[in-house]
Design a protein around this motif. Structure first.
Motif, PDB file in Angstrom:
ATOM      1  N   SER A   1      12.016  12.039   6.248  1.00  0.00           N
ATOM      2  CA  SER A   1      10.991  13.016   5.893  1.00  0.00           C
ATOM      3  C   SER A   1      10.318  12.637   4.583  1.00  0.00           C
ATOM      4  CB  SER A   1      11.621  14.416   5.781  1.00  0.00           C
ATOM      5  OG  SER A   1      12.686  14.410   4.835  1.00  0.00           O
ATOM      6  N   ALA A   2      10.312  11.348   4.276  1.00  0.00           N
ATOM      7  CA  ALA A   2       9.707  10.876   3.031  1.00  0.00           C
ATOM      8  C   ALA A   2       8.198  11.083   3.050  1.00  0.00           C
ATOM      9  CB  ALA A   2      10.030   9.395   2.826  1.00  0.00           C
ATOM     10  N   SER A   3       7.601  11.104   1.868  1.00  0.00           N
ATOM     11  CA  SER A   3       6.151  11.263   1.768  1.00  0.00           C
ATOM     12  C   SER A   3       5.454   9.973   2.181  1.00  0.00           C
ATOM     13  CB  SER A   3       5.752  11.615   0.326  1.00  0.00           C
ATOM     14  OG  SER A   3       6.020  10.520  -0.537  1.00  0.00           O
ATOM     15  N   ASP A   4       4.162  10.077   2.498  1.00  0.00           N
ATOM     16  CA  ASP A   4       3.388   8.901   2.879  1.00  0.00           C
ATOM     17  C   ASP A   4       3.388   7.858   1.763  1.00  0.00           C
ATOM     18  OD1 ASP A   4       2.905  10.330   5.132  1.00  0.00           O
ATOM     19  OD2 ASP A   4       0.732  10.470   4.901  1.00  0.00           O
ATOM     20  N   ALA A   5       3.278   8.320   0.526  1.00  0.00           N
ATOM     21  CA  ALA A   5       3.232   7.401  -0.612  1.00  0.00           C
ATOM     22  C   ALA A   5       4.543   6.626  -0.729  1.00  0.00           C
ATOM     23  CB  ALA A   5       2.946   8.170  -1.899  1.00  0.00           C
ATOM     24  N   ASP A   6       5.678   7.300  -0.517  1.00  0.00           N
ATOM     25  CA  ASP A   6       6.969   6.620  -0.602  1.00  0.00           C
ATOM     26  C   ASP A   6       7.117   5.588   0.516  1.00  0.00           C
ATOM     27  OD1 ASP A   6       7.577   8.152  -2.761  1.00  0.00           O
ATOM     28  OD2 ASP A   6       8.954   9.498  -1.742  1.00  0.00           O
ATOM     29  N   VAL A   7       6.648   5.946   1.727  1.00  0.00           N
ATOM     30  CA  VAL A   7       6.742   5.011   2.854  1.00  0.00           C
ATOM     31  C   VAL A   7       5.908   3.772   2.577  1.00  0.00           C
ATOM     32  CG1 VAL A   7       6.232   4.687   5.293  1.00  0.00           C
ATOM     33  CG2 VAL A   7       7.255   6.819   4.532  1.00  0.00           C
ATOM     34  N   LYS A   8       4.694   3.965   2.050  1.00  0.00           N
ATOM     35  CA  LYS A   8       3.842   2.815   1.725  1.00  0.00           C
ATOM     36  C   LYS A   8       4.482   1.956   0.644  1.00  0.00           C
ATOM     37  CE  LYS A   8      -0.554   4.969   3.049  1.00  0.00           C
ATOM     38  NZ  LYS A   8      -1.892   5.420   2.583  1.00  0.00           N
ATOM     39  N   ALA A   9       5.131   2.611  -0.319  1.00  0.00           N
ATOM     40  CA  ALA A   9       5.805   1.853  -1.375  1.00  0.00           C
ATOM     41  C   ALA A   9       6.946   1.020  -0.799  1.00  0.00           C
ATOM     42  CB  ALA A   9       6.323   2.806  -2.449  1.00  0.00           C
ATOM     43  N   ALA A  10       7.676   1.570   0.184  1.00  0.00           N
ATOM     44  CA  ALA A  10       8.760   0.818   0.828  1.00  0.00           C
ATOM     45  C   ALA A  10       8.206  -0.369   1.612  1.00  0.00           C
ATOM     46  CB  ALA A  10       9.558   1.743   1.744  1.00  0.00           C
TER      47      ALA A  10
END
Length: 299
Positions: A281-290
């Protein structure tokens, strides 16, 4: 030798009248029966059910559904089987990434010999390619539900653990904080966990990339690494289910031919056997950072 003369079947006026009536009545009766048969037959051709109440209801049903529940109502906990099917089966059903296969006593025997508490804490804190809590969060499944799932899997692997008693209302959060502590200890581990948490919390306010956009900001890089270790490495560390292996340039080369926006879209919305956001349930920004963290390791 002469043949006997043939006689007509109708010899009397009464027989003639009966034959004429039968000649008209029999075809009429056949037509009536055939018409009734056709009208009573269920039509299954294409489009015959378009105007049925069920079809109309399905077509006009809203895409989104609103679920309203009482915040003060007692929590309904998932069973061990439900948690296993929703989360754990992704790896344990097939034994992917070294996970003990469900129902295989040979895989589970050395784990069971360590005792239930060790199994439970391993499930909460993660081990090897398995992320903490199977990649979920305490908001998704409580420690009690994770405990139920461990009992369910271990018992099918030859153990005889008892299903834990349901926690009293308000006690689950306290138990979660006590039992969910990571096995790692020391100032370095604590500082690392705090740094990762701070980086994720600060990501929406992170500054823009340095001149030229060649590198990520330090906060975004830390947040991407933290999410990778929590969720993505479950498959990408070993290349499970066709996932491009972390740091493997050959696996990532065909993916990197696409624009980064397209790669982000795959991570956010899923592709193949990978669920949207890796099932988190991570945020979009966190997913892009990963994604940026994994891409940078493959260049």
């Amino acid at each position: 030798m002469s043949e006997a003369p043939h006689g007509a079947p109708i010899k009397t006026p009464g027989q003639l009248i009966a034959a004429v009536i039968a000649g008209f009545a029999v075809p009429i009766i056949c037509c009536i029966l055939l018409a009734n048969y056709v009208n009573n037959t269920t039509r299954t051709g294409a489009g015959t059910e378009e105007l049925s109440a069920q079809q109309i209801t399905e077509r006009i049903a809203p895409i989104a559904q609103v679920s309203v529940r009482d915040a003060n109502a007692p929590r309904v906990y998932k069973t061990g089987e439900q948690v296993y099917q929703a989360v754990c089966s992704a790896c344990h059903a097939s034994g992917a990434a070294g996970a003990p296969k469900f129902g295989n006593s040979g895989d589970w025997a050395p784990r069971i010999s360590q005792g239930f508490d060790t199994l439970w804490k391993t499930a909460l804190s993660g081990k090897g390619a398995m992320p903490p809590r199977g990649g979920t969060s305490p908001d998704d499944y409580s420690d009690y539900e994770i405990r139920r799932a461990v009992v369910y899997m271990a018992d099918h692997g030859g153990a005889s653990f008892q299903d834990p008693p349901q926690p009293a209302p308000g006690a689950a959060q306290g138990a979660s904080a006590a039992a969910g502590a990571a096995p790692a200890s020391g100032a370095d581990a604590s500082a690392s966990a705090q740094a990762a948490a701070a980086a994720i919390a600060a990501l929406p306010q992170a500054s823009a990339p340095a001149a030229g956009g060649a590198t990520q900001s330090a906060d975004a890089s830390q947040a991407g690494k933290a999410l990778y270790e929590q969720v993505c490495q479950a498959c990408h560390a070993a290349g499970v289910l066709g996932a491009p292996k972390f740091g493997n340039k050959d696996d990532w080369a065909p993916r990197l031919k696409d624009p980064m926006d397209k790669i982000y879209n795959y991570a956010l919305h899923g592709k193949g056997q990978m669920p949207p956001k890796g099932g988190s349930s991570a945020s979009d920004a966190d997913v892009k950072a990963a994604v940026d963290y994994m891409v940078s390791a493959a260049k």
